[in-house]
Design a protein around this motif. Sequence first.
Motif, PDB file in Angstrom:
ATOM      1  N   LEU A 244       0.859  -1.190   0.000  1.00 54.18           N
ATOM      2  CA  LEU A 244       0.000   0.000   0.000  1.00 54.18           C
ATOM      3  C   LEU A 244       0.889   1.232   0.000  1.00 54.18           C
ATOM      4  O   LEU A 244       1.798   1.346   0.832  1.00 54.18           O
ATOM      5  CB  LEU A 244      -0.897   0.014   1.238  1.00 54.18           C
ATOM      6  N   VAL A 245       0.628   2.151  -0.934  1.00 48.13           N
ATOM      7  CA  VAL A 245       1.366   3.414  -1.007  1.00 48.13           C
ATOM      8  C   VAL A 245       0.355   4.541  -0.864  1.00 48.13           C
ATOM      9  O   VAL A 245      -0.609   4.614  -1.629  1.00 48.13           O
ATOM     10  CB  VAL A 245       2.123   3.556  -2.345  1.00 48.13           C
ATOM     11  N   GLY A 252       4.451  14.322   2.699  1.00 47.52           N
ATOM     12  CA  GLY A 252       5.230  13.185   2.242  1.00 47.52           C
ATOM     13  C   GLY A 252       4.384  11.995   1.863  1.00 47.52           C
ATOM     14  O   GLY A 252       3.285  12.133   1.313  1.00 47.52           O
ATOM     15  N   ALA A 253       4.867  10.803   2.159  1.00 48.78           N
ATOM     16  CA  ALA A 253       4.159   9.583   1.769  1.00 48.78           C
ATOM     17  C   ALA A 253       4.616   8.429   2.646  1.00 48.78           C
ATOM     18  O   ALA A 253       5.672   8.481   3.279  1.00 48.78           O
ATOM     19  CB  ALA A 253       4.429   9.259   0.299  1.00 48.78           C
ATOM     20  N   ILE A 254       3.792   7.383   2.667  1.00 47.47           N
ATOM     21  CA  ILE A 254       4.156   6.158   3.372  1.00 47.47           C
ATOM     22  C   ILE A 254       3.919   4.973   2.453  1.00 47.47           C
ATOM     23  O   ILE A 254       3.139   5.051   1.495  1.00 47.47           O
ATOM     24  CB  ILE A 254       3.346   5.967   4.672  1.00 47.47           C
ATOM     25  N   ALA A 255       4.582   3.874   2.763  1.00 49.17           N
ATOM     26  CA  ALA A 255       4.322   2.606   2.087  1.00 49.17           C
ATOM     27  C   ALA A 255       4.354   1.507   3.135  1.00 49.17           C
ATOM     28  O   ALA A 255       5.187   1.533   4.052  1.00 49.17           O
ATOM     29  CB  ALA A 255       5.359   2.338   1.003  1.00 49.17           C
ATOM     30  N   VAL A 264       8.492   8.805   3.879  1.00 51.08           N
ATOM     31  CA  VAL A 264       9.383   9.765   3.242  1.00 51.08           C
ATOM     32  C   VAL A 264       8.769  11.154   3.362  1.00 51.08           C
ATOM     33  O   VAL A 264       7.543  11.317   3.291  1.00 51.08           O
ATOM     34  CB  VAL A 264       9.626   9.402   1.754  1.00 51.08           C
ATOM     35  N   ALA A 265       9.622  12.147   3.587  1.00 56.10           N
ATOM     36  CA  ALA A 265       9.157  13.535   3.589  1.00 56.10           C
ATOM     37  C   ALA A 265       9.046  14.027   2.158  1.00 56.10           C
ATOM     38  O   ALA A 265       9.676  13.482   1.245  1.00 56.10           O
ATOM     39  CB  ALA A 265      10.132  14.407   4.378  1.00 56.10           C
ATOM     40  N   ALA A 266       8.233  15.048   1.946  1.00 53.40           N
ATOM     41  CA  ALA A 266       8.160  15.662   0.618  1.00 53.40           C
ATOM     42  C   ALA A 266       9.505  16.309   0.300  1.00 53.40           C
ATOM     43  O   ALA A 266      10.155  16.878   1.178  1.00 53.40           O
ATOM     44  CB  ALA A 266       7.055  16.698   0.578  1.00 53.40           C
ATOM     45  N   GLU A 267       9.926  16.190  -0.955  1.00 58.95           N
ATOM     46  CA  GLU A 267      11.163  16.837  -1.388  1.00 58.95           C
ATOM     47  C   GLU A 267      10.966  18.349  -1.419  1.00 58.95           C
ATOM     48  O   GLU A 267       9.894  18.837  -1.802  1.00 58.95           O
ATOM     49  CB  GLU A 267      11.551  16.359  -2.785  1.00 58.95           C
TER      50      GLU A 267
END
Length: 331
Positions: A244-245, A252-255, A264-267
């Motif tokens: 799941l992403v 940011g985002a998780i998986a 991960v944080a947003a770039e």
Amino acid sequence: MSEPKYDVIAIGNAIVDVMAPCDDELITLLGMVRGGMLLIDEAEAERLYGMMGPAKEISGGSAANTLAGLAALGASCAFIGQVAEDQLGEVFAHDIRAGGIAFDTPARAGEPATARCLIYVTPDGQRTMNTFLGASQFLPASALNDAVIASARVLYLEGYLWDPEEPRAAMRRAIAASRNAGRKVALTLSDSFVIARHANDFRALLEEGQIDILFCNEDELHTMTGERDFEAGVASLAPRVPILVVTRSAKGAIAVAGDERAEVAAEPVEKVVDTTGAGDLFAAGFLAGHVRDLPLATCLRMGAIAAAEVISHYGARPEANLAALMDERLG
């Protein structure tokens, strides 16, 4: 299992994006929901086009955008989508092939015209989309080549295209071809309105083990699970799918893959110009890492880097050298 011919083959809407900057007042005047996506008919597409300022035409479509990012990162890709025998259809076909992506779906004669998305971009980079699906919603199952689908490491499905009946049947056939060949199937949920209409279908696909990778954003996670709390939504959905992403915009985002979770944080981006395609390019970066068997956290970082590049300019396809960006930022 034979060695795959393609890394990713995708089925999605074949759309040409027509983009123009505007102020917030025009969004209000036209009665649009700021930042939303509305399906419109051809007459409304003509009316809204007439209200636009100077516009830029760029081939788009969610899954096609993802493939553009994947191809830029060195992945071998193919696209299945329906255009009409008209000028915009020729534009779309030229652009996707020029990006090194195989595209062999025959153009459709007669009406309706090739799909287009009229995108109004406000000064903060927010995009308000009005989509005429046109020919794209008439992709027949007969346009599919099961052997070609079976030759791809990953079949990537665009949720938007699940809505019309004809391409939905085509996508079900593609899932069967991919799974029979022992390949992986990825699905992006695309938009909360799609989930609201087809949640039972999507839940059934998950329960049947038909989906290996599921992409969604925070709003779509809420619509899919009914959970207001983010962590509760993740806890509800993650056990139903191998990977799941979930993207969270500036957060940011998780998986989640089984017992493994990565974040991960947003770039950082100097200026957000246009958020069109952010999720599409995130999926591109993630899948580019996934087909190389890179760690989950690395796949997420690649997604974040690709998304940051695309929101720094107009249009939903990369302009910078994505491969070079990955080398620079991943080290």
